[in-house]
Enzyme design. Structure first.
Site, PDB file in Angstrom:
ATOM      1  N   LYS A 114     -11.039  -9.059  -2.185  1.00 51.15           N
ATOM      2  CA  LYS A 114     -11.140 -10.491  -1.875  1.00 51.15           C
ATOM      3  C   LYS A 114     -12.465 -11.082  -2.327  1.00 51.15           C
ATOM      4  O   LYS A 114     -12.541 -12.257  -2.670  1.00 51.15           O
ATOM      5  CB  LYS A 114     -10.922 -10.740  -0.381  1.00 51.15           C
ATOM      6  CG  LYS A 114      -9.477 -10.516   0.019  1.00 51.15           C
ATOM      7  CD  LYS A 114      -9.083 -11.251   1.273  1.00 51.15           C
ATOM      8  CE  LYS A 114      -7.581 -11.154   1.473  1.00 51.15           C
ATOM      9  NZ  LYS A 114      -7.091 -11.736   2.695  1.00 51.15           N
ATOM     10  N   LYS A 198      -0.018  -6.848  -4.951  1.00 56.17           N
ATOM     11  CA  LYS A 198       0.783  -7.151  -3.761  1.00 56.17           C
ATOM     12  C   LYS A 198       1.147  -8.640  -3.704  1.00 56.17           C
ATOM     13  O   LYS A 198       0.387  -9.485  -4.211  1.00 56.17           O
ATOM     14  CB  LYS A 198       0.086  -6.674  -2.480  1.00 56.17           C
ATOM     15  CG  LYS A 198      -0.884  -7.620  -1.865  1.00 56.17           C
ATOM     16  CD  LYS A 198      -1.270  -7.197  -0.436  1.00 56.17           C
ATOM     17  CE  LYS A 198      -2.225  -8.246   0.094  1.00 56.17           C
ATOM     18  NZ  LYS A 198      -2.372  -8.305   1.511  1.00 56.17           N
ATOM     19  N   LYS A 201      -0.456 -14.653  -0.354  1.00 59.35           N
ATOM     20  CA  LYS A 201      -0.478 -16.115  -0.165  1.00 59.35           C
ATOM     21  C   LYS A 201      -1.352 -16.789  -1.192  1.00 59.35           C
ATOM     22  O   LYS A 201      -1.133 -17.919  -1.578  1.00 59.35           O
ATOM     23  CB  LYS A 201      -1.094 -16.448   1.196  1.00 59.35           C
ATOM     24  CG  LYS A 201      -0.347 -15.976   2.374  1.00 59.35           C
ATOM     25  CD  LYS A 201      -1.224 -16.220   3.601  1.00 59.35           C
ATOM     26  CE  LYS A 201      -0.714 -15.487   4.806  1.00 59.35           C
ATOM     27  NZ  LYS A 201      -1.788 -14.959   5.642  1.00 59.35           N
TER      28      LYS A 201
HETATM   29  N1  AQP Z   1       2.662  -8.018   0.224  1.00 57.93           N
HETATM   30  C1  AQP Z   1       2.724  -7.563   1.455  1.00 57.93           C
HETATM   31  N2  AQP Z   1       3.573  -6.571   1.780  1.00 57.93           N
HETATM   32  C2  AQP Z   1       3.667  -6.100   3.059  1.00 57.93           C
HETATM   33  N3  AQP Z   1       2.943  -6.599   4.072  1.00 57.93           N
HETATM   34  C3  AQP Z   1       2.089  -7.592   3.802  1.00 57.93           C
HETATM   35  N4  AQP Z   1       1.239  -8.308   4.576  1.00 57.93           N
HETATM   36  C4  AQP Z   1       0.592  -9.227   3.815  1.00 57.93           C
HETATM   37  N5  AQP Z   1       1.002  -9.143   2.535  1.00 57.93           N
HETATM   38  C5  AQP Z   1       1.930  -8.136   2.491  1.00 57.93           C
HETATM   39  C6  AQP Z   1       1.091  -8.101   6.003  1.00 57.93           C
HETATM   40  O1  AQP Z   1       1.228  -9.358   6.662  1.00 57.93           O
HETATM   41  C7  AQP Z   1       0.410  -9.348   7.828  1.00 57.93           C
HETATM   42  C8  AQP Z   1      -0.358 -10.620   7.899  1.00 57.93           C
HETATM   43  O2  AQP Z   1      -1.196 -10.714   6.786  1.00 57.93           O
HETATM   44  P1  AQP Z   1      -2.419 -11.720   6.816  1.00 57.93           P
HETATM   45  O3  AQP Z   1      -1.968 -13.081   6.575  1.00 57.93           O
HETATM   46  O4  AQP Z   1      -3.172 -11.569   8.057  1.00 57.93           O
HETATM   47  O5  AQP Z   1      -3.389 -11.206   5.725  1.00 57.93           O
HETATM   48  P2  AQP Z   1      -3.238 -10.700   4.276  1.00 57.93           P
HETATM   49  O6  AQP Z   1      -2.869  -9.254   4.315  1.00 57.93           O
HETATM   50  O7  AQP Z   1      -4.510 -11.016   3.627  1.00 57.93           O
HETATM   51  O8  AQP Z   1      -2.034 -11.547   3.651  1.00 57.93           O
HETATM   52  P3  AQP Z   1      -1.911 -12.088   2.185  1.00 57.93           P
HETATM   53  O9  AQP Z   1      -0.607 -12.741   2.048  1.00 57.93           O
HETATM   54  O10 AQP Z   1      -2.225 -11.050   1.191  1.00 57.93           O
HETATM   55  O11 AQP Z   1      -2.989 -13.229   2.118  1.00 57.93           O
HETATM   56  P4  AQP Z   1      -4.137 -13.436   1.081  1.00 57.93           P
HETATM   57  O12 AQP Z   1      -3.507 -13.882  -0.166  1.00 57.93           O
HETATM   58  O13 AQP Z   1      -4.944 -14.522   1.728  1.00 57.93           O
HETATM   59  O14 AQP Z   1      -4.849 -12.145   0.943  1.00 57.93           O
HETATM   60  C9  AQP Z   1      -0.475  -8.104   7.770  1.00 57.93           C
HETATM   61  O15 AQP Z   1       0.030  -7.131   8.655  1.00 57.93           O
HETATM   62  C10 AQP Z   1      -0.322  -7.634   6.361  1.00 57.93           C
HETATM   63  O16 AQP Z   1      -0.415  -6.233   6.265  1.00 57.93           O
END
Ligand code: AQP
Length: 333
Positions: A114, A198, A201
């Site tokens: 990140k 992965k 968002k």
């Molecule tokens: N691609 C994924 N596959 C499986 N699980 C996922 N999670 C996120 N992306 C995937 C799971 O969703 C939960 C909440 O995630 P979060 O919003 O707290 O944080 P994150 O992991 O940072 O989600 P993103 O979508 O990847 O956001 P950005 O783009 O901001 O980094 C967690 O349990 C996570 O494991």
């Protein structure tokens, strides 16, 4: 055996299929298992580790709560709240940041991803994000944390913090080292454009993910455009090796149908992707369309959502405040 469950989702918009299949679907199953105590949190303090627009953040907090409810979480059965309403999270996080070690944080791959190349410009909050996460979990003595595979390393750090705190202050078992609950198959949903990245968002391309608010047409279009390869669908798992995009789409389909990948490969082995994609779109629409319409309905009633979050925060506060008081007593305040 009954479990104490805690997990959270960041209110950073664009909640997607990865969040649903990797985390929220599991939240609902755990809530529906007899005797579990479940606490699910909209982790807004985590969200501000990256810059957020205040108006959008407020909307996204409500939207995340709406997604929880639309996906099947029941505020009468689980505690649903947003983190910033419970001051113990910030207080506990500071205390645990004095237990966690720099060396441990330096190994966190999510920070590296990140922060990107320019680590000097990343916020301190982004760096200590896993410490706040440890406080979130341990304030409630959570025994199990349902998360996607990407959060496994943060859970290991949380266990290290618990053990060091308990050893340093000679308070056996006071902080509970939590177990991650990660789905066995396809716990990491990948981007529709790149099977090695992965689904996320923050990906600039909306075509890379299925959002939980996507319309049916948009789902069909995104799946049509999803990257595949030139070969037909194989009949066994071994032949999926080195075919990350194919593996991802087949994994999503299997996950949605709650079936083993072998069953999916038997169904589609030898067929081409266009036929498979039609079936995949149908499954996605079946699952997502009711969630999307429920989210939109709930978003029209922001007072209702705010009330749920506030009521949940009162319940959460009662538990977390008590734990922080005990922590303070142990450390000599
Ligand atoms: N691609 C994924 N596959 C499986 N699980 C996922 N999670 C996120 N992306 C995937 C799971 O969703 C939960 C909440 O995630 P979060 O919003 O707290 O944080 P994150 O992991 O940072 O989600 P993103 O979508 O990847 O956001 P950005 O783009 O901001 O980094 C967690 O349990 C996570 O494991």
């Amino acid at each position: 055996m009954a479990k104490k469950i805690f997990s959270g989702v960041q209110p950073t918009g664009n909640l997607h299929l990865g969040n649903y299949l990797g985390a929220i679907k599991n939240f609902v199953e755990l809530q529906n298992e007899k005797d579990n105590d479940c606490i699910y949190c909209v982790v807004d303090l985590h969200a501000i580790t990256l810059k957020q627009d205040p108006k959008e953040l407020k909307n996204n907090i409500r939207e995340t709560a709406a997604t929880f409810i639309a996906s099947g979480l029941n505020p009468n059965e689980s505690i649903l709240f947003n983190q910033s309403l419970v001051p113990a999270h910030s207080e506990g996080s500071w205390i645990l940041s004095c237990i966690g070690r720099m060396g441990w944080l330096n190994r966190m791959t999510q920070f590296k991803e990140k922060a990107g190349k320019d680590k000097e410009k990343a916020s301190v909050g982004l760096y200590i994000y896993p410490i706040l996460m440890a406080a979130d979990i341990m304030l409630y003595d959570a025994t199990h944390v349902p998360v996607g595979d990407d959060q496994k390393q943060h859970l290991e750090l949380c266990r290290d913090i618990a053990q060091k705190f308990n050893n340093d202050y000679k308070v056996n078992d006071f902080l509970v080292p939590p177990e991650p609950l990660i789905q066995k198959q396809f716990s990491r949903i990948m981007s529709l454009k790149d099977g090695l990245k992965k689904m996320s968002k923050s990906d600039a391309s909306d075509l890379s993910r299925i959002n939980l608010k996507d319309s049916n047409d948009s789902i069909i279009n995104k799946i049509k455009k999803a990257k595949t390869d030139a070969n037909p669908i194989p009949s066994n798992i071994e032949e999926l090796e080195n075919r990350p995009e194919a593996e991802n789409l087949i994994g999503i389909y299997s996950n949605l149908k709650n079936q083993n990948i072998d069953v999916t490969l038997k169904e589609f082995g030898g067929k081409n992707f266009s036929e498979f994609k039609n079936n995949l779109s149908e499954q996605l629409i079946d699952k997502i369309s009711p969630i999307a319409s429920e989210i939109n309905k709930l978003l029209n009633n922001s007072d209702y959502l705010d009330k749920i979050l506030l009521t949940g925060a009162e319940k959460a506060n009662e538990i977390a405040e008590k734990k922080v008081k005990e922590i303070k007593k142990i450390i000599g305040f």
